[in-house]
Design an enzyme around this catalytic site. Structure first.
Site, short mmCIF file in Angstrom:
data_model
loop_
_atom_site.label_atom_id
_atom_site.label_comp_id
_atom_site.label_asym_id
_atom_site.label_seq_id
_atom_site.Cartn_x
_atom_site.Cartn_y
_atom_site.Cartn_z
N ASP A 11 5.82 8.28 0.25
CA ASP A 11 4.79 7.86 -0.71
C ASP A 11 4.29 6.48 -0.28
O ASP A 11 5.08 5.54 -0.14
CB ASP A 11 5.40 7.80 -2.11
CG ASP A 11 4.38 7.52 -3.20
OD1 ASP A 11 4.48 8.12 -4.27
OD2 ASP A 11 3.48 6.69 -2.98
N ASP A 105 -1.57 10.44 -1.34
CA ASP A 105 -0.73 9.50 -0.58
C ASP A 105 0.75 9.90 -0.53
O ASP A 105 1.58 9.08 -0.17
CB ASP A 105 -0.87 8.07 -1.13
CG ASP A 105 0.03 7.82 -2.34
OD1 ASP A 105 0.24 8.76 -3.13
OD2 ASP A 105 0.51 6.69 -2.47
N GLU A 106 1.08 11.13 -0.89
CA GLU A 106 2.50 11.48 -0.84
C GLU A 106 2.70 12.93 -0.42
O GLU A 106 1.83 13.77 -0.64
CB GLU A 106 3.20 11.20 -2.18
CG GLU A 106 2.72 12.07 -3.29
CD GLU A 106 3.39 11.77 -4.63
OE1 GLU A 106 4.62 11.83 -4.73
OE2 GLU A 106 2.64 11.48 -5.57
P1 TTP Z 1 0.63 6.48 -6.57
O1 TTP Z 1 1.42 6.83 -5.35
O2 TTP Z 1 1.13 6.97 -7.87
O3 TTP Z 1 0.51 4.91 -6.70
P2 TTP Z 1 0.33 3.80 -5.59
O4 TTP Z 1 0.42 4.37 -4.22
O5 TTP Z 1 -0.92 3.05 -5.88
O6 TTP Z 1 1.55 2.83 -5.88
P3 TTP Z 1 3.11 3.06 -5.56
O7 TTP Z 1 3.47 1.98 -4.60
O8 TTP Z 1 3.78 2.90 -6.87
O9 TTP Z 1 3.23 4.43 -4.98
O10 TTP Z 1 -0.85 6.99 -6.40
C1 TTP Z 1 -1.53 6.98 -5.16
C2 TTP Z 1 -2.98 6.64 -5.35
O11 TTP Z 1 -3.60 7.58 -6.23
C3 TTP Z 1 -3.21 5.28 -5.96
O12 TTP Z 1 -3.24 4.25 -4.99
C4 TTP Z 1 -4.51 5.45 -6.68
C5 TTP Z 1 -4.57 6.90 -7.06
N1 TTP Z 1 -4.24 7.08 -8.49
C6 TTP Z 1 -5.29 7.21 -9.39
O13 TTP Z 1 -6.45 7.20 -9.00
N2 TTP Z 1 -4.98 7.34 -10.72
C7 TTP Z 1 -3.70 7.36 -11.18
O14 TTP Z 1 -3.46 7.47 -12.40
C8 TTP Z 1 -2.62 7.21 -10.25
C9 TTP Z 1 -1.20 7.20 -10.73
C10 TTP Z 1 -2.95 7.07 -8.92
MG MG Z 2 1.95 5.70 -3.70
#
Ligand code: TTP
Ligand code: MG
Length: 352
Positions: A11, A105-106
């Site tokens: 992720d 992103d995961e």
């Molecule tokens: P995530 O992997 O949940 O968050 P992140 O990568 O920003 O942070 P983390 O380090 O905690 O993993 O989500 C990936 C991307 O998806 C995030 O950068 C933006 C998008 N996203 C949205 O647009 N809306 C949302 O509610 C979430 C949770 C994520």
């Molecule tokens: Mg993330």
């Protein structure tokens, strides 16, 4: 027999925000939010600097700015994020064909064929950094549930491994809300039954768990023993994206139900955005106090273009539903029926 798998969950860290900081050095080390800074704007994600103030995904922009007045809003550049997403996917695929993307992103990777999953995870993190200049967090374990929990353990730039030997102790201490599929409502119900951790769940028989939680009880029985049989599914297509909520008390108040519907629409729409899902059909689900469940759907000619359109379709369906005979205990809203082929790379349909 339980299959022994080696699963990696990767992720990216603060994905959209890290890309913005990478591409604009003036933003590095500063609290930023990616999203739309308007009256109906929402934070898509926040940099780690902004998270210290409590700024999080899905927070309304106005609230985010109250929490962190120096917050810098950056409009989303989906094309760039998608191209980074493709780059990291190529890296995953150079290790295994069994890659199941969960969102932009995961992904889960099944690397059971490799001698050392931890080594592979280290290499993948290094290759991602080399190719994109961005950090990712990795979790390594024997199944999907544990790999995903592990990737969150040492964020950002983390690597956490739960080896087969450690699984039992790890799961015993795990709070029930961390188990796969246990949301707020189920967790509360578990707490009422004095089930707080994996060790507590383990005391119960499968029949007891099924009695309390229906079919899911069997899964919980397995999870409490570190068993999660879900395979990594490379071709999994998300056919619908939705959100639902069970209320603390049943209600027939249209204003309350509309507010709850709005929350579901927001959550579901954000989820859809994250996985690049678009759909033509909106489905409202209501579960009444007597547990009778109804669904009402409307299908549009084209994929829905905005959260506002999604919500308004949901409200129309709610207006036609019967709220006079029974109170409602649960409301849900789902987007489904993607136009073929799934509109990846097509028109932008985000509404930050
Ligand atoms: P995530 O992997 O949940 O968050 P992140 O990568 O920003 O942070 P983390 O380090 O905690 O993993 O989500 C990936 C991307 O998806 C995030 O950068 C933006 C998008 N996203 C949205 O647009 N809306 C949302 O509610 C979430 C949770 C994520
Ligand atoms: Mg993330």
């Amino acid at each position: 027999m339980v299959p022994i798998r080696k699963i990696i969950h990767i992720d990216m860290d603060a994905f959209f925000a890290s890309i913005e900081q990478r591409d604009n050095p003036a933003l590095r080390g500063r609290p930023i939010a990616v999203g739309y800074d308007g009256p109906r704007g929402v934070v898509a994600t926040a940099s780690y600097e902004a998270r210290k103030y409590g700024v999080r995904s899905a927070l309304p922009a106005a609230r985010a700015k109250r929490l962190c007045p120096q917050l810098i809003f950056i409009p989303a550049r989906m094309d760039v994020y998608k191209s980074v997403s493709r780059q990291i996917r190529e890296i995953f695929l150079s290790y295994t064909p069994l890659v199941e993307p969960l969102s932009i992103d995961e992904a889960f990777l099944d690397v059971s064929h490799l001698p050392c999953a931890t080594q592979a995870a280290k290499e993948i993190k290094a290759k991602i950094f080399q190719a994109t200049g961005l950090t990712a967090s990795a979790g390594v374990s024997v199944n999907k549930m544990l790999a995903k929990i592990a990737s969150d353990y040492r964020k950002p730039d983390g690597l956490f491994v739960i080896t087969p030997k450690q699984v039992e102790r790890f799961v015993a201490k795990l709070p029930v809300e961390k188990f796969f599929g246990i949301g707020n409502v189920t967790a509360q119900k578990m707490h009422r039954l004095h089930l707080y951790t994996g060790a507590d769940l383990r005391q119960k028989t499968e029949a007891e768990l099924v009695h309390w939680f229906g079919k899911a009880g069997s899964s919980y029985f397995g999870y409490a023993r570190g068993i999660d049989l879900r395979p990594v599914e490379p071709n999994r297509v998300h056919l619908s994206v939705g959100a639902e909520n069970t209320f603390p008390a049943d209600s027939a108040d249209p204003a309350f139900l509309t507010r709850e519907l709005q929350a579901c629409a927001r959550k579901a729409w954000l989820r859809a955005q994250r996985i690049h899902f678009c759909g033509r059909t909106v489905t409202l689900k209501l579960k009444y106090a007597n547990f009778k469940q109804i669904t009402r759907s409307h299908t549009f000619a084209h994929a829905l273009a905005s959260e506002a359109q999604f919500l308004s379709a949901g409200k129309n369906l709610l207006q036609k539903a019967d709220l006079n005979t029974q109170k409602v205990r649960l409301i849900g809203l789902t987007l489904s029926n993607p136009p073929a082929p799934a509109c990846a790379g097509g028109q932008l349909w985000f509404d930050f």
